[in-house]
Design an enzyme around this catalytic site. Structure first.
Site, PDB file in Angstrom:
ATOM      1  CB  SER A 266      -0.897 124.717 109.804  1.00  0.00           C
ATOM      2  OG  SER A 266      -1.438 123.571 110.447  1.00  0.00           O
ATOM      3  CG  ASP A 267      -0.341 120.407 104.594  1.00  0.00           C
ATOM      4  OD1 ASP A 267      -1.119 119.527 104.999  1.00  0.00           O
ATOM      5  OD2 ASP A 267       0.099 120.448 103.436  1.00  0.00           O
ATOM      6  CD1 TRP A 268      -0.157 115.748 110.166  1.00  0.00           C
ATOM      7  CD2 TRP A 268      -2.207 115.201 109.511  1.00  0.00           C
ATOM      8  NE1 TRP A 268      -0.569 114.713 110.959  1.00  0.00           N
ATOM      9  CE2 TRP A 268      -1.831 114.358 110.571  1.00  0.00           C
ATOM     10  CE3 TRP A 268      -3.462 115.036 108.928  1.00  0.00           C
ATOM     11  CZ2 TRP A 268      -2.669 113.364 111.065  1.00  0.00           C
ATOM     12  CZ3 TRP A 268      -4.292 114.039 109.421  1.00  0.00           C
ATOM     13  CH2 TRP A 268      -3.898 113.213 110.475  1.00  0.00           C
ATOM     14  N   GLY A 269       0.282 119.056 110.867  1.00  0.00           N
ATOM     15  CA  GLY A 269       1.415 119.049 111.780  1.00  0.00           C
ATOM     16  C   GLY A 269       2.454 120.111 111.526  1.00  0.00           C
TER      17      GLY A 269
END
Length: 727
Positions: A266-269
């Site tokens: 995933s991307d950040w968060g």
């Protein structure tokens, strides 16, 4: 095929240990870290305990051989099964030696230099202990308001696909286990992120499935064909479903159709953000949807570690899905050789010799020069003469802020400024420097000093642009003109009546009103990187002939956006033979065309195209079509030309673009030298995605265009005819 080591480890792991392998944490969470890491997103409170950290699968943002060796050593002492950590970072356009931003690299049209830049970045990162980079970014971009256009190579799917393959090869090499100077690549952002509405970061994406396949997915497919090890999901929704929880994107397209068996992160968060999107009511549901969709690693939130065990125990989640994700992560660690050598290429002594070496800086200088695009050169103001007295004016005259976003460990102190670069080309005291203004502020005193300096010179070089924070992630702008302070400065300097050469430092195509009318020459330098000042000096004084060409159109005004070369015709296209004056697709207050189109770029010489020939007037799906034509350097100096080939499908099952890039070559010709250029086309080059997503061609008439840009071309047509088997 999974390795025996990965299979054996998986069999020994508890459910808790498996889940923790899916978690990525930043450096500060780990014992042995010598600093606080480099955080690239909004820090959030994470519910992790010591046990989670001991079993974690990967680290975000660590750097330096000594630091990474220390973290890995402490981790191996505490991890029950001795499973090493993966160290990942954003090595996007250089580690310490910073190359031009990717959009600039695209404008070089030099695939070999792009691959070399990734290879050098990988070498510096690997010796410093990093295993994976979150690059290349291959999103197709058409809206310069979006700050992240600086990470892409442009608006064309064919060109982006070529650069995607080159950068993956450069980062990864042929064998990650034996070649410790390479690192794993992570192509991003899957998918459609470049089409965010309004050019606003993290915003909604809304497009047809056919448009997604036609323009936005090809670079990802090419990266997978090149062997990329990891893919990062995008923040945006696709057809109403966030990419991080999008089964169609990850299970159907990536896994089933394309056969990708690497890691998806995933991307950040982004897993927790499924709640904000409105497709998950809580973190438990977010974890379930993301894992079921195929997101293997959760970056910097705790939805997996907090909820996956309970989901398995309640019967809502099959543990086999966790096993699938874990074994892909373990396989990547095995591919990197971490089980045999957990410290891999990290070498404290060698790091000092490799990072920022002279050879690396030389390569950065070469690519920076080839990335510059000459947009205007009236009265041959350029190249400059060493005997001229030069006034260097503007907020970038002595600024090291020329690296651009995602330069991470690059230091502005290491950057060669434009003042330093120009001063090496002339006699002492022949460059007169005056700042004139800050990026966004100007005073009467600063302006007056700059005007007085300009009066003393033979020629004026204006160094203007955006602060690096004005582009990149979260760097969207609705007004893409230069800041008002710099426009005021340019206007004041223009009253002096001396020739003005403007050098632009920016991360996006700009609305150049207020700049171009006050500039006799205009050089787009982008953010050129560590060796930027030297490269610009080479260009301005003619030691290097500019050869870059735009890979993203410059709008006439922001009101045109999106504006791109491979658009579709309408039923009432402007300029058609039977078009009326008013009732056509047009603006009443602006031209339809961009200020500078895709493929445009000037040189200190000129090139003439002639004698276009096709080997056949008709082809079938088994034939090859040879396109040949002559290019002659008609100027007085040698130069490089980017020769471009386009096709136009005049009638399709669905509407086709007015032009599509299908080939290019970068050639070098001496003055008066002429060369015959050859391209080969086949039926495969004529295929496209139909309304039912079938990828095939249609019989009919096609136009071949060749030239120096998407608008300056010569043309011929040919027919694709069906064979008996097709009928």
């Amino acid at each position: 095929m999974k390795s025996n080591k990965a299979i054996e480890l998986l069999a020994k792991m508890t459910l808790e240990e498996k889940i923790d392998q899916l978690m990525q944490l930043a450096t500060p969470f780990f014992k042995g870290a010598s600093d606080n890491g480099k955080i690239t997103g909004p820090m959030v409170h994470l519910k992790v305990d010591v046990k989670n950290v001991q079993n974690a699968g990967s680290v975000l943002g660590a750097s330096g051989a000594e630091n990474i060796i220390s973290i890995q050593k402490k981790h191996l002492e505490e991890n029950r099964l001795g499973i090493p950590l993966l160290f990942m970072s954003d090595v996007v356009h250089g580690y310490k030696t910073i190359f031009p931003i990717p959009l600039a690299i695209g404008c070089s049209w030099n695939i070999d230099l792009a691959e070399q830049s990734a290879k050098i970045a990988a070498k510096e990162a690997a010796v410093s202990g990093i295993h994976v980079t979150f690059a290349p970014m291959v999103d197709l971009v058409r809206d310069p308001r979006w700050g992240r256009v600086m990470e892409s190579t442009g608006e064309d799917p064919f060109l982006n696909s070529m650069f995607a393959k080159a950068q993956v090869k450069g980062f990864q090499g042929k064998d990650l286990k034996t070649n410790l100077d390479h690192i794993a690549a992570c192509v991003k952002h899957f998918a459609g992120y470049g089409a965010a509405e309004g050019g606003r970061d993290y915003n909604t994406v809304n497009m047809s499935d056919r448009e997604l396949h036609e323009n936005y997915l090809p670079p990802f497919k090419n990266a997978i064909n090149a062997g990329v090890k990891m893919i990062m999901s995008s923040f945006n929704i696709v057809d109403g479903i966030p990419a991080t929880a999008n089964k169609y994107l990850m299970r159907n397209i990536l896994r089933e159709q394309w056969g990708f068996d690497g890691v998806i992160i995933s991307d950040w968060g982004a897993v927790k953000e499924l709640i904000s999107h409105g497709v998950a009511s809580n973190e438990r549901e977010a974890a379930l949807k993301a894992l079921e969709a195929g997101t293997d690693i959760e970056m910097m939130t705790h939805c997996y570690t907090e909820n996956l065990k309970n989901l398995v125990e309640s019967g809502e989640l099959d543990e086999s899905l966790i096993d699938e994700a874990v074994i892909r992560i373990l396989q990547l660690k095995d591919d990197l050789g971490l089980f045999e050598n957990p410290y891999r290429g990290a070498d404290i002594k060698r790091e000092q010799k490799v990072v920022m070496s002279n050879s690396h800086r030389k390569a950065a200088r070469e690519l920076a020069a080839e990335s510059c695009v000459l947009l205007k050169n009236e009265k041959n103001v350029l190249p400059l003469e060493p005997m001229q007295k030069i006034a260097l004016i503007g907020p970038f005259v002595d600024s090291g802020d020329i690296l651009g976003q995602w330069s991470w460990l690059g230091s502005t102190d290491d950057a060669v400024t434009i003042a330093a670069g120009l001063s090496k080309k002339v006699k002492k005291n022949e460059v007169l420097i005056s700042k004139g203004s800050d990026i966004t502020m100007i005073t009467e005193d600063l302006k007056k000093q700059a005007v007085e300096t300009a009066k003393l010179a033979d020629v004026i070089v204006m160094a203007v642009g955006e602060h690096s924070s004005m582009s990149g992630e979260a760097g969207s702008r609705s007004n893409i003109q230069l800041p008002e302070a710099q426009l005021e400065l340019l206007k004041a300097i223009s009253t002096v009546g001396k020739p003005i050469v403007t050098v632009l430092f920016n991360g996006r195509p700009l609305d150049l009103h207020g700049v171009i009318e006050h500039s006799d020459a205009l050089l787009e330098a982008w953010y050129p990187g560590t060796e930027g000042g030297n490269a610009i000096g080479d260009i301005l004084f003619g030691d290097q002939n500019p050869s870059g060409k735009l890979t993203m159109s410059f709008p006439y005004s922001a009101g045109q956006i999106p504006v791109y070369y491979n658009h579709y015709n309408t039923g009432r296209p402007k300029g058609a033979p039977d078009a009326q004056v008013r009732y056509v697709s047009q603006y009443l207050d602006s031209p339809n065309d961009p200020l500078f189109p895709f493929g445009f770029g000037l040189s200190y010489t000129t090139f003439q195209y002639s004698n276009l020939k096709l080997s056949k007037n008709q082809i079938t799906k088994t034939d090859k079509l040879i396109v040949s034509f002559n290019v002659k350097n008609t100027g007085s100096v040698s130069g490089k030309e980017i020769v471009q080939l386009y096709i136009s499908d005049t009638v399709g099952e669905v509407v086709r673009p007015v032009k599509e890039l299908k080939g290019f070559k970068k050639i070098e010709l001496d003055s008066n030298e002429e060369q015959t250029i050859y391209f080969e086309l086949s039926e495969v080059d004529l295929r496209y995605f139909h309304s039912n997503l079938a990828y095939k061609s249609d019989p009919g008439t096609f136009i071949v265009s060749v030239g120096s840009s998407s608008t300056e071309v010569i043309e011929l047509s040919f027919q694709l005819i069906p064979t008996k088997e097709d009928q």
